[in-house]
Scaffold this motif. Structure first.
Motif, PDB file in Angstrom:
ATOM      1  N   VAL A 272     -33.515 -13.809  26.988  1.00  0.00           N
ATOM      2  CA  VAL A 272     -33.002 -12.483  27.360  1.00  0.00           C
ATOM      3  C   VAL A 272     -31.901 -12.095  26.386  1.00  0.00           C
ATOM      4  N   MET A 273     -31.934 -10.858  25.899  1.00  0.00           N
ATOM      5  CA  MET A 273     -30.896 -10.356  25.010  1.00  0.00           C
ATOM      6  C   MET A 273     -29.915  -9.493  25.791  1.00  0.00           C
ATOM      7  N   ASP A 274     -28.643  -9.536  25.391  1.00  0.00           N
ATOM      8  CA  ASP A 274     -27.681  -8.642  26.027  1.00  0.00           C
ATOM      9  C   ASP A 274     -27.789  -7.254  25.399  1.00  0.00           C
ATOM     10  N   PHE A 275     -27.021  -6.300  25.940  1.00  0.00           N
ATOM     11  CA  PHE A 275     -27.138  -4.906  25.503  1.00  0.00           C
ATOM     12  C   PHE A 275     -26.817  -4.761  24.015  1.00  0.00           C
ATOM     13  N   ARG A 276     -25.799  -5.460  23.544  1.00  0.00           N
ATOM     14  CA  ARG A 276     -25.411  -5.393  22.131  1.00  0.00           C
ATOM     15  C   ARG A 276     -26.558  -5.856  21.233  1.00  0.00           C
ATOM     16  N   GLU A 277     -27.198  -6.958  21.607  1.00  0.00           N
ATOM     17  CA  GLU A 277     -28.297  -7.488  20.799  1.00  0.00           C
ATOM     18  C   GLU A 277     -29.516  -6.569  20.840  1.00  0.00           C
ATOM     19  N   ILE A 278     -29.753  -5.931  21.981  1.00  0.00           N
ATOM     20  CA  ILE A 278     -30.873  -4.987  22.081  1.00  0.00           C
ATOM     21  C   ILE A 278     -30.653  -3.798  21.140  1.00  0.00           C
ATOM     22  N   ILE A 279     -29.406  -3.263  21.115  1.00  0.00           N
ATOM     23  CA  ILE A 279     -29.091  -2.163  20.198  1.00  0.00           C
ATOM     24  C   ILE A 279     -29.308  -2.609  18.755  1.00  0.00           C
ATOM     25  N   GLY A 280     -28.913  -3.851  18.434  1.00  0.00           N
ATOM     26  CA  GLY A 280     -29.129  -4.383  17.097  1.00  0.00           C
ATOM     27  C   GLY A 280     -30.601  -4.440  16.742  1.00  0.00           C
ATOM     28  N   CYS A 281     -31.432  -4.876  17.698  1.00  0.00           N
ATOM     29  CA  CYS A 281     -32.880  -4.925  17.487  1.00  0.00           C
ATOM     30  C   CYS A 281     -33.446  -3.530  17.222  1.00  0.00           C
ATOM     31  N   VAL A 282     -32.987  -2.566  18.008  1.00  0.00           N
ATOM     32  CA  VAL A 282     -33.475  -1.189  17.850  1.00  0.00           C
ATOM     33  C   VAL A 282     -33.127  -0.657  16.457  1.00  0.00           C
ATOM     34  N   LEU A 283     -31.899  -0.891  16.014  1.00  0.00           N
ATOM     35  CA  LEU A 283     -31.481  -0.403  14.699  1.00  0.00           C
ATOM     36  C   LEU A 283     -32.293  -1.058  13.580  1.00  0.00           C
ATOM     37  N   VAL A 284     -32.510  -2.375  13.682  1.00  0.00           N
ATOM     38  CA  VAL A 284     -33.309  -3.075  12.664  1.00  0.00           C
ATOM     39  C   VAL A 284     -34.725  -2.510  12.633  1.00  0.00           C
ATOM     40  N   PHE A 285     -35.313  -2.318  13.818  1.00  0.00           N
ATOM     41  CA  PHE A 285     -36.699  -1.862  13.877  1.00  0.00           C
ATOM     42  C   PHE A 285     -36.834  -0.431  13.353  1.00  0.00           C
ATOM     43  N   VAL A 286     -35.881   0.459  13.712  1.00  0.00           N
ATOM     44  CA  VAL A 286     -35.916   1.829  13.208  1.00  0.00           C
ATOM     45  C   VAL A 286     -35.752   1.849  11.694  1.00  0.00           C
ATOM     46  N   ALA A 287     -34.834   1.019  11.179  1.00  0.00           N
ATOM     47  CA  ALA A 287     -34.642   0.940   9.738  1.00  0.00           C
ATOM     48  C   ALA A 287     -35.904   0.477   9.030  1.00  0.00           C
ATOM     49  N   VAL A 288     -36.568  -0.509   9.638  1.00  0.00           N
ATOM     50  CA  VAL A 288     -37.818  -1.026   9.074  1.00  0.00           C
ATOM     51  C   VAL A 288     -38.890   0.067   9.030  1.00  0.00           C
ATOM     52  N   LEU A 289     -38.999   0.833  10.110  1.00  0.00           N
ATOM     53  CA  LEU A 289     -39.996   1.910  10.152  1.00  0.00           C
ATOM     54  C   LEU A 289     -39.677   3.007   9.142  1.00  0.00           C
ATOM     55  N   LEU A 290     -38.391   3.425   9.093  1.00  0.00           N
ATOM     56  CA  LEU A 290     -38.015   4.483   8.160  1.00  0.00           C
ATOM     57  C   LEU A 290     -38.245   4.070   6.711  1.00  0.00           C
ATOM     58  N   ALA A 291     -38.067   2.783   6.447  1.00  0.00           N
ATOM     59  CA  ALA A 291     -38.243   2.305   5.075  1.00  0.00           C
ATOM     60  C   ALA A 291     -39.654   2.476   4.574  1.00  0.00           C
ATOM     61  N   GLN A 292     -40.603   2.625   5.500  1.00  0.00           N
ATOM     62  CA  GLN A 292     -42.010   2.737   5.107  1.00  0.00           C
ATOM     63  C   GLN A 292     -42.524   4.172   5.075  1.00  0.00           C
ATOM     64  N   LEU A 293     -41.693   5.129   5.478  1.00  0.00           N
ATOM     65  CA  LEU A 293     -42.148   6.525   5.515  1.00  0.00           C
ATOM     66  C   LEU A 293     -42.268   7.096   4.099  1.00  0.00           C
TER      67      LEU A 293
END
Length: 293
Positions: A272-293
């Motif tokens: 289980v991830m805490d709220f801070r780690e979940i936000i970190g995951c979201v930012l990494v994933f969004v950055a990864v997606l944007l990098a491919q646009l």
């Protein structure tokens, strides 16, 4: 049609790799990380023999003549094997010190690193990366940096593995463009990774108290999953799929590995991830997606 086939291959690759973080984590309950990697890649080398025979072209003659790679393929397999050996062992050691879900997201940073490192090969770096890189760094900070501003050694090792996995993507693409046989490159790179891992085990690990054979048998299911599916099947799908998909699209699809990793860690290991780690995951994933646009 070929592009769709390549995309499906890469999506299946991401699913297998993401869920394999669980098997890799469980496997180290039985043996050390280098021993685990040596065993899984030895099995993967054997698993890949029928794949080479089936998909490696219409070679004739005895078994060796049908498996025998050409010079470009040998060079590609050895180079890719050296890079993958370093990457996979950094990841495996790091996994012994961090969670499967977190390791999945940190590893996903290789997708942003692919175009950055590609710049040194003469490829253009797009302006969107000026946004993606700081976003991914903030995500990495929230995901991995503790309250005293330190990064765990396990997270650091997994980040280093992401650098080498980015190099692996670029080297696979380079040698495929030169005409190397994809399945033979995979076959050689597994053998090379097995050798590097075995050397690491001899230097840094001890034989388990109950004997190596008993320990490996105890961890047979994680070993079989990672060798047959994660190594033998998924890496082959990656190499074949990249034939039909250009590198940026390929890395976009494979970025879903991080999502599958955290879902698998939650389902099978109760992570289980805490709220801070979940936000970190979201930012990494969004950055990864944007990098491919």
């Amino acid at each position: 049609m070929e592009q769709v086939k390549g995309n499906l291959m890469l999506l299946l690759t991401a699913l297998i790799w993401g869920s394999a973080f669980v098997a890799q984590s469980v496997g180290m309950d039985y043996v050390g990380p280098f021993t685990f990697n040596a065993a899984r890649n030895l099995l993967a080398t054997g698993v890949l023999v029928p794949v080479v025979l089936a998909f490696g072209g219409k070679h004739r003659g005895n078994l060796w003549q049908r498996l025998k790679p050409d010079g470009v393929t040998v060079k590609g397999g050895l180079c890719c094997g050296l890079i993958m050996g370093i990457a996979s062992n950094l990841q495996q050691v790091g996994l012994s010190m961090t969670t499967a879900g977190k390791a999945g997201f940190v590893t996903a940073l290789y997708i942003i690193l692919v175009p950055i490192l590609g710049r040194f090969l003469g490829r253009t770096v797009r302006k969107i990366l000026l946004l993606c890189v700081p976003m991914s760094l903030v995500g990495f900070y929230l995901l991995c940096v503790k309250g005293d501003f330190t990064v765990s050694f396990g997270d650091f090792l997994v980040f280093c593995c992401a650098v080498f996995f980015a190099l692996h993507i670029l080297f696979v693409d380079h040698f495929l463009r030169k005409g190397a046989s994809g399945v033979r490159v995979a076959w050689i790179q597994f053998a090379m990774t097995c050798l590097l891992s075995a050397l690491g085990a001899l230097v840094w690990e001890r034989v388990p108290a109950g004997g190596l054979g008993s320990a490996l048998w105890g961890g047979r299911w994680p070993l079989l999953y990672t060798s047959v599916l994660s190594s033998g099947v998924a890496y082959t799908l990656q190499i074949i799929g990249q034939k039909y998909t250009e590198p940026t699209t390929a890395t976009l699809i494979m970025s879903l590995e991080s999502v599958f990793a955290v879902l698998s860690g939650w389902l099978f290991l109760g992570e289980v991830m805490d709220f801070r780690e979940i936000i970190g995951c979201v930012l990494v994933f969004v950055a990864v997606l944007l990098a491919q646009l």
